[in-house]
Design a protein around this motif. Structure first.
Motif, mmCIF file in Angstrom:
data_model
loop_
_atom_site.group_PDB
_atom_site.id
_atom_site.type_symbol
_atom_site.label_atom_id
_atom_site.label_comp_id
_atom_site.label_asym_id
_atom_site.label_seq_id
_atom_site.Cartn_x
_atom_site.Cartn_y
_atom_site.Cartn_z
ATOM 1 N N HIS A 86 79.594 88.542 51.584
ATOM 2 C CA HIS A 86 78.167 88.576 51.296
ATOM 3 C C HIS A 86 77.449 89.064 52.548
ATOM 4 N N PRO A 87 76.766 90.234 52.460
ATOM 5 C CA PRO A 87 76.045 90.705 53.644
ATOM 6 C C PRO A 87 74.817 89.828 53.862
ATOM 7 N N TRP A 88 74.618 89.422 55.099
ATOM 8 C CA TRP A 88 73.468 88.569 55.413
ATOM 9 C C TRP A 88 72.721 89.140 56.603
ATOM 10 N N LYS A 89 71.462 89.462 56.373
ATOM 11 C CA LYS A 89 70.607 89.894 57.477
ATOM 12 C C LYS A 89 70.000 88.628 58.050
ATOM 13 N N VAL A 90 70.343 88.315 59.283
ATOM 14 C CA VAL A 90 69.885 87.073 59.894
ATOM 15 C C VAL A 90 68.368 87.147 60.067
ATOM 16 N N PRO A 91 67.627 86.261 59.400
ATOM 17 C CA PRO A 91 66.161 86.345 59.508
ATOM 18 C C PRO A 91 65.682 85.949 60.897
ATOM 19 N N SER A 92 64.607 86.595 61.325
ATOM 20 C CA SER A 92 64.083 86.282 62.661
ATOM 21 C C SER A 92 63.431 84.900 62.682
ATOM 22 N N THR A 93 63.236 84.314 61.487
ATOM 23 C CA THR A 93 62.633 82.981 61.426
ATOM 24 C C THR A 93 63.645 81.887 61.772
ATOM 25 N N VAL A 94 64.936 82.242 61.748
ATOM 26 C CA VAL A 94 65.956 81.246 62.097
ATOM 27 C C VAL A 94 65.884 80.980 63.594
ATOM 28 N N LYS A 95 65.806 79.718 63.952
ATOM 29 C CA LYS A 95 65.762 79.369 65.375
ATOM 30 C C LYS A 95 67.088 79.720 66.027
ATOM 31 N N THR A 96 67.008 80.264 67.253
ATOM 32 C CA THR A 96 68.244 80.586 67.942
ATOM 33 C C THR A 96 68.887 79.289 68.421
ATOM 34 N N GLY A 97 70.212 79.294 68.462
ATOM 35 C CA GLY A 97 70.922 78.097 68.892
ATOM 36 C C GLY A 97 72.389 78.219 68.547
ATOM 37 N N SER A 98 73.154 77.191 68.904
ATOM 38 C CA SER A 98 74.602 77.311 68.761
ATOM 39 C C SER A 98 75.190 76.263 67.828
ATOM 40 N N ALA A 99 74.367 75.563 67.069
ATOM 41 C CA ALA A 99 74.886 74.461 66.253
ATOM 42 C C ALA A 99 75.035 74.854 64.786
ATOM 43 N N TYR A 100 75.186 76.147 64.511
ATOM 44 C CA TYR A 100 75.190 76.608 63.124
ATOM 45 C C TYR A 100 76.580 76.679 62.513
ATOM 46 N N LYS A 101 76.629 76.431 61.213
ATOM 47 C CA LYS A 101 77.834 76.658 60.421
ATOM 48 C C LYS A 101 77.390 77.237 59.089
ATOM 49 N N ILE A 102 78.319 77.886 58.419
ATOM 50 C CA ILE A 102 78.082 78.381 57.069
ATOM 51 C C ILE A 102 78.816 77.439 56.123
ATOM 52 N N LYS A 103 78.172 77.054 55.046
ATOM 53 C CA LYS A 103 78.850 76.257 54.023
ATOM 54 C C LYS A 103 78.773 77.008 52.703
ATOM 55 N N ILE A 104 79.921 77.192 52.078
ATOM 56 C CA ILE A 104 79.968 77.892 50.800
ATOM 57 C C ILE A 104 80.505 76.923 49.757
ATOM 58 N N SER A 105 79.811 76.818 48.627
ATOM 59 C CA SER A 105 80.236 75.914 47.556
ATOM 60 C C SER A 105 80.314 76.679 46.248
ATOM 61 N N SER A 106 81.215 76.237 45.383
ATOM 62 C CA SER A 106 81.261 76.757 44.024
ATOM 63 C C SER A 106 79.980 76.337 43.316
ATOM 64 N N LYS A 107 79.427 77.245 42.509
ATOM 65 C CA LYS A 107 78.197 76.904 41.787
ATOM 66 C C LYS A 107 78.473 75.893 40.678
ATOM 67 N N THR A 108 79.667 75.959 40.122
ATOM 68 C CA THR A 108 79.980 75.091 38.990
ATOM 69 C C THR A 108 80.667 73.794 39.413
ATOM 70 N N LYS A 109 81.479 73.850 40.480
ATOM 71 C CA LYS A 109 82.175 72.647 40.913
ATOM 72 C C LYS A 109 81.790 72.332 42.356
ATOM 73 N N ALA A 110 80.861 71.397 42.520
ATOM 74 C CA ALA A 110 80.336 71.098 43.853
ATOM 75 C C ALA A 110 81.409 70.587 44.809
ATOM 76 N N THR A 111 82.497 70.037 44.258
ATOM 77 C CA THR A 111 83.543 69.491 45.124
ATOM 78 C C THR A 111 84.338 70.596 45.797
ATOM 79 N N ILE A 112 84.238 71.807 45.266
ATOM 80 C CA ILE A 112 84.947 72.929 45.882
ATOM 81 C C ILE A 112 84.007 73.589 46.872
ATOM 82 N N ASN A 113 84.222 73.333 48.152
ATOM 83 C CA ASN A 113 83.360 73.925 49.170
ATOM 84 C C ASN A 113 84.097 73.950 50.500
#
Length: 133
Positions: A86-113
């Motif tokens: 998934h291409p993501w253009k990092v918005p300039s509104t996001v605060k800069t910092g080093s504590a970020y992670k990406i979380k991806i979840s199934s839309k149908t099964k929340a336990t799958i992430n």
């Protein structure tokens, strides 16, 4: 002597076990896995990056969430094809910092992430200065 042989046999046994265990556990999970950013990257605001994951059995669609300090921070996508990228253009509104992670979840099964294994950094885009003259 015999003791030495026993120890090396023991080590081989342990190494063998160590090799077998991760494979089976990742297979049984068999699910979604974030592969990028997975920790240590530095992404600049205003630039576009590919968020990548292995699709697993998460179904047709996934949602992508940006975490900061392991808390929900911003939706990247509430519904996108589970096609592994998934291409993501990092918005300039996001605060800069080093504590970020990406979380991806199934839309149908929340336990799958899955989330990034380690944090990554969002940095301010470098301003290109042109010398006057």
């Amino acid at each position: 002597g015999r003791m030495k042989r026993f120890i090396s046999f023991l080590l081989v046994g342990l190494v063998g076990l160590a090799l077998v265990i991760p494979i089976t556990s990742s297979l049984s999970a068999g699910t979604l896995k974030v592969t990028s950013p997975n920790g240590g990257e530095s992404w600049a605001t205003g630039k576009t990056y590919q968020i990548k994951w292995s699709k697993g059995n998460a179904g047709a669609k996934v949602k992508i969430l940006l975490l900061k300090n392991d808390k929900a921070y911003k939706w990247i996508s509430k519904s996108t094809k589970n096609d592994g990228k998934h291409p993501w253009k990092v918005p300039s509104t996001v605060k800069t910092g080093s504590a970020y992670k990406i979380k991806i979840s199934s839309k149908t099964k929340a336990t799958i992430n899955d989330s990034s294994n380690k944090t990554f950094t969002i940095a301010a885009a470098l301003k290109v200065t042109t010398p006057n003259g």
